[in-house]
Scaffold this active site. Sequence first.
Site, mmCIF file in Angstrom:
data_model
loop_
_atom_site.group_PDB
_atom_site.id
_atom_site.type_symbol
_atom_site.label_atom_id
_atom_site.label_comp_id
_atom_site.label_asym_id
_atom_site.label_seq_id
_atom_site.Cartn_x
_atom_site.Cartn_y
_atom_site.Cartn_z
ATOM 1 N N TYR A 21 1.091 -47.241 29.217
ATOM 2 C CA TYR A 21 0.548 -47.899 28.531
ATOM 3 C C TYR A 21 0.815 -48.962 27.320
ATOM 4 C CZ TYR A 21 -3.988 -45.317 31.368
ATOM 5 O OH TYR A 21 -4.282 -45.496 31.915
ATOM 6 N N ARG B 299 1.340 -51.921 29.310
ATOM 7 C CA ARG B 299 -0.320 -52.555 29.402
ATOM 8 C C ARG B 299 -0.434 -53.179 28.510
ATOM 9 N NH1 ARG B 299 1.391 -51.089 33.321
ATOM 10 N NH2 ARG B 299 1.771 -52.902 33.148
ATOM 11 N N GLN C 235 -15.150 -53.658 33.337
ATOM 12 C CA GLN C 235 -14.181 -52.345 33.809
ATOM 13 C C GLN C 235 -13.088 -52.714 33.150
ATOM 14 O OE1 GLN C 235 -14.791 -51.399 37.926
ATOM 15 N NE2 GLN C 235 -15.493 -53.189 37.814
ATOM 16 N N ASN C 236 -12.746 -54.074 32.758
ATOM 17 C CA ASN C 236 -11.302 -53.755 32.440
ATOM 18 C C ASN C 236 -10.703 -53.502 30.663
ATOM 19 O OD1 ASN C 236 -11.365 -55.573 34.330
ATOM 20 N ND2 ASN C 236 -11.902 -56.871 33.520
ATOM 21 N N ASP D 178 -8.699 -54.866 28.853
ATOM 22 C CA ASP D 178 -8.189 -55.683 28.057
ATOM 23 C C ASP D 178 -8.748 -55.746 27.020
ATOM 24 O OD1 ASP D 178 -10.233 -57.969 28.940
ATOM 25 O OD2 ASP D 178 -8.341 -57.920 30.511
ATOM 26 N N HIS E 95 -14.177 -48.331 31.647
ATOM 27 C CA HIS E 95 -13.357 -47.391 31.577
ATOM 28 C C HIS E 95 -12.456 -47.407 30.126
ATOM 29 C CE1 HIS E 95 -14.041 -48.370 36.014
ATOM 30 N NE2 HIS E 95 -14.884 -47.562 35.824
ATOM 31 N N THR F 284 -14.445 -58.216 41.174
ATOM 32 C CA THR F 284 -13.851 -56.051 41.170
ATOM 33 C C THR F 284 -14.458 -56.489 42.551
ATOM 34 O OG1 THR F 284 -15.355 -54.376 40.764
ATOM 35 C CG2 THR F 284 -16.846 -56.172 40.103
ATOM 36 N N SER F 285 -13.265 -55.443 43.546
ATOM 37 C CA SER F 285 -13.438 -55.039 44.562
ATOM 38 C C SER F 285 -14.603 -54.023 44.609
ATOM 39 C CB SER F 285 -11.790 -54.243 44.873
ATOM 40 O OG SER F 285 -11.282 -52.838 44.682
HETATM 41 N N1 APR Z 1 -10.912 -64.513 39.935
HETATM 42 C C1 APR Z 1 -11.953 -63.590 40.975
HETATM 43 N N2 APR Z 1 -11.341 -62.144 41.391
HETATM 44 C C2 APR Z 1 -10.259 -62.111 41.447
HETATM 45 C C3 APR Z 1 -8.915 -63.192 41.277
HETATM 46 C C4 APR Z 1 -9.357 -64.275 40.452
HETATM 47 N N3 APR Z 1 -8.145 -65.491 39.794
HETATM 48 N N4 APR Z 1 -7.959 -62.904 41.692
HETATM 49 C C5 APR Z 1 -8.356 -61.536 42.032
HETATM 50 N N5 APR Z 1 -9.504 -61.402 41.886
HETATM 51 C C6 APR Z 1 -10.060 -60.222 42.870
HETATM 52 C C7 APR Z 1 -9.691 -59.153 44.194
HETATM 53 O O1 APR Z 1 -10.460 -60.397 44.907
HETATM 54 C C8 APR Z 1 -10.427 -58.027 43.719
HETATM 55 O O2 APR Z 1 -11.766 -57.953 44.784
HETATM 56 O O3 APR Z 1 -10.521 -58.766 41.605
HETATM 57 C C9 APR Z 1 -10.500 -57.872 42.400
HETATM 58 C C10 APR Z 1 -9.616 -56.803 42.079
HETATM 59 O O4 APR Z 1 -9.864 -55.425 42.491
HETATM 60 P P1 APR Z 1 -9.172 -54.453 42.121
HETATM 61 O O5 APR Z 1 -7.456 -54.067 41.381
HETATM 62 O O6 APR Z 1 -9.845 -53.220 42.950
HETATM 63 O O7 APR Z 1 -9.590 -54.757 40.077
HETATM 64 P P2 APR Z 1 -11.270 -53.283 39.955
HETATM 65 O O8 APR Z 1 -12.221 -53.586 40.213
HETATM 66 O O9 APR Z 1 -11.561 -53.870 38.520
HETATM 67 O O10 APR Z 1 -10.561 -51.892 39.517
HETATM 68 C C11 APR Z 1 -11.319 -50.887 39.085
HETATM 69 O O11 APR Z 1 -10.023 -48.882 38.679
HETATM 70 O O12 APR Z 1 -7.958 -48.821 38.946
HETATM 71 C C12 APR Z 1 -9.160 -48.011 38.180
HETATM 72 O O13 APR Z 1 -9.650 -48.192 36.571
HETATM 73 C C13 APR Z 1 -9.928 -49.693 36.850
HETATM 74 O O14 APR Z 1 -11.427 -50.448 36.329
HETATM 75 C C14 APR Z 1 -10.127 -50.281 37.146
HETATM 76 C C15 APR Z 1 -10.970 -49.735 38.136
#
Ligand code: APR
Length: 232
Positions: A55, A58, A88-89, A91, A106, A173-174
């Site tokens: 952390y 980060r 969820q970020n 930052d 989070h 977000t995925s």
């Molecule tokens: N613009 C928009 N989306 C983007 C970009 C971009 N430039 N680059 C990547 N992405 C998308 C990817 O396609 C994906 O769908 O951002 C998403 C990121 O997904 P994850 O890495 O799974 O992040 P997130 O969904 O925020 O994770 C959720 O998981 O690990 C934990 O606590 C952590 O808050 C986090 C949570």
Amino acid sequence: MTKKKIVVLTGAGISAESGISTFRDSGGLWEKYDISEVATPGAWERNMDLVIDFYNSRRKQLHEVKPNAGHYALVKLEEKYDVDIITQNVDDLHERAGSSKVLHLHGELKKVRSSVDENLVYELKGWEMKKGDTCERGSQLRPHIVWFGEPVPMIPRAAEITSTADIYIIIGTSLNVYPAAGLVNYVKPGVPIYIIDPGEVYATHIPNVKFIKEKAGHGTPKLVEELLSKAG
Ligand code: APR
């Protein structure tokens, strides 16, 4: 006239163009680190030094990056809409861009808290938290982060906000992590939902979705212009 409510759910993708890695994309953080070794209560018990280092790096990186066009576009949206951001970020790029209502699901990287009393939360000066830094009750400080396996205390509030949306926008977000990914179920029927993401997002179960398959820094300002012009 009262402004329409827009609720925005953001994930790591909105900060990607600022230079912060996402978690699950190729080259993402969870490819480099084992979640169970850095982001769980068990990791904290087994290897506090590693968790603190993770952390700290980060947080150090966060001091070196800036908000991007995606964050700024959401600020502009406030000119004609009542905007709530649920992120969820961990930052603080939405706040630094100037968004007025941001709820962190989070936790927040720039804050630390007591490891015995979760209500004792402190703003960290600088980027470094050290072993031996203690709260006012003398217990070790820990990152103010919701780790895997821990409850997400902000979910009820986030669900309530989500249910008030006239328009719902999901950015970067995925939708892999629950309960955050389940918030979309609280959107009222018939409310338009936009997803801005260049990648594959599992959303076949979400009704009324309009996909904008672009990066946040490009897709968000475009959608914001469209919504501002519709608001008259
Ligand atoms: N613009 C928009 N989306 C983007 C970009 C971009 N430039 N680059 C990547 N992405 C998308 C990817 O396609 C994906 O769908 O951002 C998403 C990121 O997904 P994850 O890495 O799974 O992040 P997130 O969904 O925020 O994770 C959720 O998981 O690990 C934990 O606590 C952590 O808050 C986090 C949570």
